[in-house]
Motif scaffolding. Structure first.
Motif, PDB file in Angstrom:
ATOM      1  N   ASP A   1      47.600   8.255 -38.175  1.00 48.20           N
ATOM      2  CA  ASP A   1      48.525   9.390 -38.246  1.00 48.20           C
ATOM      3  C   ASP A   1      48.073  10.537 -37.348  1.00 48.20           C
ATOM      4  OD1 ASP A   1      50.264   8.148 -39.956  1.00 48.20           O
ATOM      5  OD2 ASP A   1      49.403   8.998 -41.785  1.00 48.20           O
ATOM      6  N   ALA A   2      46.756  10.680 -37.200  1.00 47.27           N
ATOM      7  CA  ALA A   2      46.230  11.719 -36.320  1.00 47.27           C
ATOM      8  C   ALA A   2      46.430  11.369 -34.850  1.00 47.27           C
ATOM      9  CB  ALA A   2      44.740  11.934 -36.598  1.00 47.27           C
ATOM     10  N   TRP A   3      46.770  10.100 -34.549  1.00 51.80           N
ATOM     11  CA  TRP A   3      47.013   9.661 -33.182  1.00 51.80           C
ATOM     12  C   TRP A   3      48.499   9.646 -32.824  1.00 51.80           C
ATOM     13  CZ3 TRP A   3      49.429   5.072 -31.370  1.00 51.80           C
ATOM     14  CH2 TRP A   3      49.252   4.813 -30.005  1.00 51.80           C
ATOM     15  N   LEU A   4      49.358   9.353 -33.820  1.00 53.91           N
ATOM     16  CA  LEU A   4      50.794   9.253 -33.563  1.00 53.91           C
ATOM     17  C   LEU A   4      51.356  10.600 -33.099  1.00 53.91           C
ATOM     18  CD1 LEU A   4      51.860   7.029 -36.588  1.00 53.91           C
ATOM     19  CD2 LEU A   4      51.877   6.367 -34.168  1.00 53.91           C
TER      20      LEU A   4
ATOM     21  N   PRO B   1      50.886  13.494 -25.056  1.00 51.26           N
ATOM     22  CA  PRO B   1      50.745  12.775 -26.326  1.00 51.26           C
ATOM     23  C   PRO B   1      51.681  13.169 -27.454  1.00 51.26           C
ATOM     24  CG  PRO B   1      48.924  14.305 -26.005  1.00 51.26           C
ATOM     25  CD  PRO B   1      49.684  14.276 -24.726  1.00 51.26           C
ATOM     26  N   ASN B   2      52.061  14.469 -27.564  1.00 53.54           N
ATOM     27  CA  ASN B   2      52.838  14.888 -28.729  1.00 53.54           C
ATOM     28  C   ASN B   2      53.739  16.074 -28.410  1.00 53.54           C
ATOM     29  OD1 ASN B   2      51.074  17.233 -28.868  1.00 53.54           O
ATOM     30  ND2 ASN B   2      49.563  15.878 -29.804  1.00 53.54           N
ATOM     31  N   PHE B   3      54.454  16.565 -29.432  1.00 56.21           N
ATOM     32  CA  PHE B   3      55.406  17.662 -29.239  1.00 56.21           C
ATOM     33  C   PHE B   3      54.739  18.915 -28.681  1.00 56.21           C
ATOM     34  CE2 PHE B   3      58.932  15.855 -31.837  1.00 56.21           C
ATOM     35  CZ  PHE B   3      59.963  16.218 -30.987  1.00 56.21           C
ATOM     36  N   ASN B   4      53.596  19.289 -29.240  1.00 58.25           N
ATOM     37  CA  ASN B   4      52.947  20.512 -28.790  1.00 58.25           C
ATOM     38  C   ASN B   4      52.498  20.426 -27.337  1.00 58.25           C
ATOM     39  OD1 ASN B   4      53.389  21.669 -31.242  1.00 58.25           O
ATOM     40  ND2 ASN B   4      51.286  21.502 -31.979  1.00 58.25           N
ATOM     41  N   SER B   5      52.166  19.236 -26.880  1.00 62.51           N
ATOM     42  CA  SER B   5      51.723  19.073 -25.496  1.00 62.51           C
ATOM     43  C   SER B   5      52.867  19.240 -24.500  1.00 62.51           C
ATOM     44  CB  SER B   5      51.060  17.709 -25.306  1.00 62.51           C
ATOM     45  OG  SER B   5      51.998  16.656 -25.474  1.00 62.51           O
ATOM     46  N   ILE B   6      54.119  19.104 -24.962  1.00 68.20           N
ATOM     47  CA  ILE B   6      55.264  19.300 -24.064  1.00 68.20           C
ATOM     48  C   ILE B   6      55.911  20.658 -24.284  1.00 68.20           C
ATOM     49  CG2 ILE B   6      55.768  16.835 -23.866  1.00 68.20           C
ATOM     50  CD1 ILE B   6      58.077  17.251 -25.828  1.00 68.20           C
TER      51      ILE B   6
ATOM     52  N   GLU C   1      55.350   3.289 -31.455  1.00 68.06           N
ATOM     53  CA  GLU C   1      53.908   3.247 -31.669  1.00 68.06           C
ATOM     54  C   GLU C   1      53.554   3.024 -33.136  1.00 68.06           C
ATOM     55  OE1 GLU C   1      52.608   6.860 -29.801  1.00 68.06           O
ATOM     56  OE2 GLU C   1      53.339   6.195 -27.832  1.00 68.06           O
ATOM     57  N   THR C   2      54.386   3.552 -34.033  1.00 67.13           N
ATOM     58  CA  THR C   2      54.162   3.320 -35.467  1.00 67.13           C
ATOM     59  C   THR C   2      54.287   1.847 -35.803  1.00 67.13           C
ATOM     60  OG1 THR C   2      54.951   5.531 -36.079  1.00 67.13           O
ATOM     61  CG2 THR C   2      54.979   3.847 -37.800  1.00 67.13           C
ATOM     62  N   VAL C   3      55.345   1.210 -35.296  1.00 60.66           N
ATOM     63  CA  VAL C   3      55.555  -0.216 -35.560  1.00 60.66           C
ATOM     64  C   VAL C   3      54.417  -1.043 -34.970  1.00 60.66           C
ATOM     65  CG1 VAL C   3      57.034  -2.196 -35.047  1.00 60.66           C
ATOM     66  CG2 VAL C   3      58.060  -0.032 -35.752  1.00 60.66           C
ATOM     67  N   LEU C   4      54.049  -0.754 -33.729  1.00 58.35           N
ATOM     68  CA  LEU C   4      53.012  -1.540 -33.062  1.00 58.35           C
ATOM     69  C   LEU C   4      51.645  -1.410 -33.743  1.00 58.35           C
ATOM     70  CD1 LEU C   4      53.958  -0.807 -29.343  1.00 58.35           C
ATOM     71  CD2 LEU C   4      54.140  -3.008 -30.501  1.00 58.35           C
ATOM     72  N   VAL C   5      51.331  -0.198 -34.190  1.00 60.52           N
ATOM     73  CA  VAL C   5      50.004   0.038 -34.757  1.00 60.52           C
ATOM     74  C   VAL C   5      49.938  -0.287 -36.248  1.00 60.52           C
ATOM     75  CG1 VAL C   5      48.271   1.817 -35.238  1.00 60.52           C
ATOM     76  CG2 VAL C   5      49.408   1.759 -33.013  1.00 60.52           C
TER      77      VAL C   5
ATOM     78  N   PHE D   1      48.297  -3.454 -33.592  1.00 62.23           N
ATOM     79  CA  PHE D   1      47.719  -3.186 -32.278  1.00 62.23           C
ATOM     80  C   PHE D   1      46.763  -1.997 -32.398  1.00 62.23           C
ATOM     81  CE2 PHE D   1      51.287  -5.709 -30.897  1.00 62.23           C
ATOM     82  CZ  PHE D   1      50.862  -6.291 -29.703  1.00 62.23           C
ATOM     83  N   PRO D   2      45.661  -2.007 -31.683  1.00 62.82           N
ATOM     84  CA  PRO D   2      44.745  -0.863 -31.749  1.00 62.82           C
ATOM     85  C   PRO D   2      45.337   0.345 -31.026  1.00 62.82           C
ATOM     86  CG  PRO D   2      43.970  -2.454 -30.139  1.00 62.82           C
ATOM     87  CD  PRO D   2      45.133  -3.094 -30.830  1.00 62.82           C
ATOM     88  N   PRO D   3      45.337   1.519 -31.656  1.00 66.02           N
ATOM     89  CA  PRO D   3      45.856   2.711 -30.976  1.00 66.02           C
ATOM     90  C   PRO D   3      44.953   3.101 -29.812  1.00 66.02           C
ATOM     91  CG  PRO D   3      44.797   3.310 -33.042  1.00 66.02           C
ATOM     92  CD  PRO D   3      44.847   1.820 -33.005  1.00 66.02           C
ATOM     93  N   GLY D   4      45.558   3.517 -28.731  1.00 66.42           N
ATOM     94  CA  GLY D   4      44.753   3.901 -27.586  1.00 66.42           C
ATOM     95  C   GLY D   4      45.599   4.141 -26.350  1.00 66.42           C
ATOM     96  N   PHE D   5      44.954   4.494 -25.264  1.00 68.72           N
ATOM     97  CA  PHE D   5      45.649   4.848 -24.020  1.00 68.72           C
ATOM     98  C   PHE D   5      46.483   3.695 -23.483  1.00 68.72           C
ATOM     99  CE2 PHE D   5      45.617   4.557 -19.375  1.00 68.72           C
ATOM    100  CZ  PHE D   5      46.342   5.695 -19.059  1.00 68.72           C
TER     101      PHE D   5
END
Length: 426
Positions: A35-38, A156-161, A316-320, A325-329
């Motif tokens: 959740d901290a990665w999504l 990566p996320n909303f705040n970054s955009i 990404e939620t479905v994949l991880v 799948f391992p979360p990552g770049f």
């Protein structure tokens, strides 16, 4: 406030008639890390003004430039009524979503489909919300700018955009202002006519329905509201709905400053001779129109990112979480590039995609924006029959369902007309 975004439940008043529905965070360390990665739940430090410009970017799109044309197909009375009613109804339903974000003490509904699952059940909630949400988010801004998005989509996320979103919000206000001030400067045209352009009753009716779809499209910003609110920090003493609502009010003032002058002045000046893009009708001064179009380009780049972020989160939620799948770049790099490539391919292949969007979008824009929040509200809070809340929600539901039924008709007619001369990859 803890890092994973869950809330302490002390001093929180239960919203269910005194029944405490507190949910204890039982996630494992691995789930918390995911959740901290999504993208939706990875950052919770947004300010209220993030809400303002994210909502402006999500709602005030290039569709505002088609509002004078929509007015020409609706007429003065119906046109003004539809614009005002849509502004009021969508502001009300947006308020409902802001309120429902933290209705259960200790839990935040960070995504639209999570709220749908709470209201309708785990499976039914997904079936109701996700298809409609995807139609809006995948289809709203497609084409042309793929090269830029291959880069921006990896933020990566909303705040970054937030910087991109702020620029887009400023651009939307700028090109809207250019549109109505340039129209006002030209003054009412000598040969202006305000009657319906269509020569037949059938044509007038189809155009009327199409115009309703245009207005519904213009007010479609609710699909990312909960995701935007999810980025705001929250405590029992200072829940996220406070700053979120403050930002929404500012956003809706900007919406009014964009929509109403463009729609009313554009129609007043050009009547039914206005094009489906007011900038095309204006033509001159060339430098000013070119600047407005450049502002549109910048805005579309920002709004693409706003609508893409929840899609990235879903993928990404479905994949991880489901496929392990391992979360990552590398996972993010591959999935997001494929998404951008897919949207670019659709935009290139189908020159009448706007017609498809008008058709399918009628089933998505109207529910998610006009009445689905009302159904959730009635389902969860169960207001007393014939109370003000009950009546208000049912009025919104009736209007929204009517809009959902008639607005795709214009899109379907557009598809039929354009498909006659359609060539693949044209």
């Amino acid at each position: 406030m803890v890092s994973d975004g869950t809330m302490s439940t002390q001093s929180q008043n239960p919203p269910y008639g005194g029944v405490d529905k507190t949910e204890v965070d039982k996630r494992s360390e691995k789930e918390k890390a995911i959740d901290a990665w999504l993208p939706i739940t990875s950052s919770r430090n947004a300010k209220w003004w993030y809400s303002a410009f994210h909502n402006v970017t999500a709602m005030v799109g290039a569709g505002v430039l088609s509002l004078p044309y929509a007015m020409s197909e609706l007429g003065w009375g119906p046109g003004v009524a539809v614009l005002v009613i849509s502004w009021v109804v969508t502001l009300y339903t947006l308020w409902q979503m802001v309120e429902m974000h933290e209705m259960v003490p200790g839990k935040r509904f960070d995504r639209y489909h999570e709220l749908g699952q709470h209201a309708f059940g785990e499976k039914l909630g997904l079936y109701i919300v996700v298809p409609q949400q995807l139609v809006v988010e995948v289809g709203v801004f497609i084409m042309i700018f793929a090269s830029v998005h291959f880069v921006l989509s990896h933020l990566p996320n909303f705040n970054s955009i937030s910087g991109v979103s702020l620029a887009a919000a400023v651009m939307s206000l700028s090109y809207s202002t250019i549109a109505w001030t340039a129209s006002l400067d030209k003054g009412v045209q000598p040969d202006v006519e305000y009657g319906y352009k269509a020569k037949s009753t059938v044509g007038t009716v189809f155009n009327f329905f199409s115009a309703l779809g245009d207005v519904a499209f213009a007010y479609a910003g609710h699909n990312v509201v909960l995701e935007i609110q999810a980025t705001i920090p929250s405590t029992p003493e200072k829940p996220s709905k406070g700053p979120m609502w403050k930002g929404v009010i500012v956003a809706y003032i900007v919406v009014a400053l964009c929509y109403f002058p463009v729609a009313l002045i554009g129609y007043w000046v050009y009547g039914n001779g206005v094009d489906d893009n007011i900038l095309v009708t204006l033509e001159k001064p060339t430098w000013l129109i070119a600047m407005a179009n450049m502002f549109v380009v910048v805005h579309v780049i920002g709004s693409y990112q706003i609508y893409a972020m929840p899609v990235f989160d879903m993928m990404e939620t479905v994949l991880v979480k489901k496929l392990n799948f391992p979360p990552g770049f590398m996972l993010r790099f591959i999935t997001r590039n494929l998404y951008v490539a897919f949207t670019m391919f659709i935009g290139i292949c189908f020159p009448f995609f706007s017609g498809l969007l008008g058709f399918f979008g009628g089933f998505a824009f109207a529910p998610t924006t006009y009445f689905l929040p009302c159904i959730m509200w009635l389902s969860i809070y169960k207001p007393k029959r014939w109370s003000l809340s009950w009546i208000t929600n049912w009025i919104c539901i009736v209007l929204g369902v009517a809009l959902m039924i008639v607005s795709p008709i214009g899109g379907l007619r557009s598809i039929i007309v354009q498909a006659k001369t359609y060539k693949f990859f044209s």
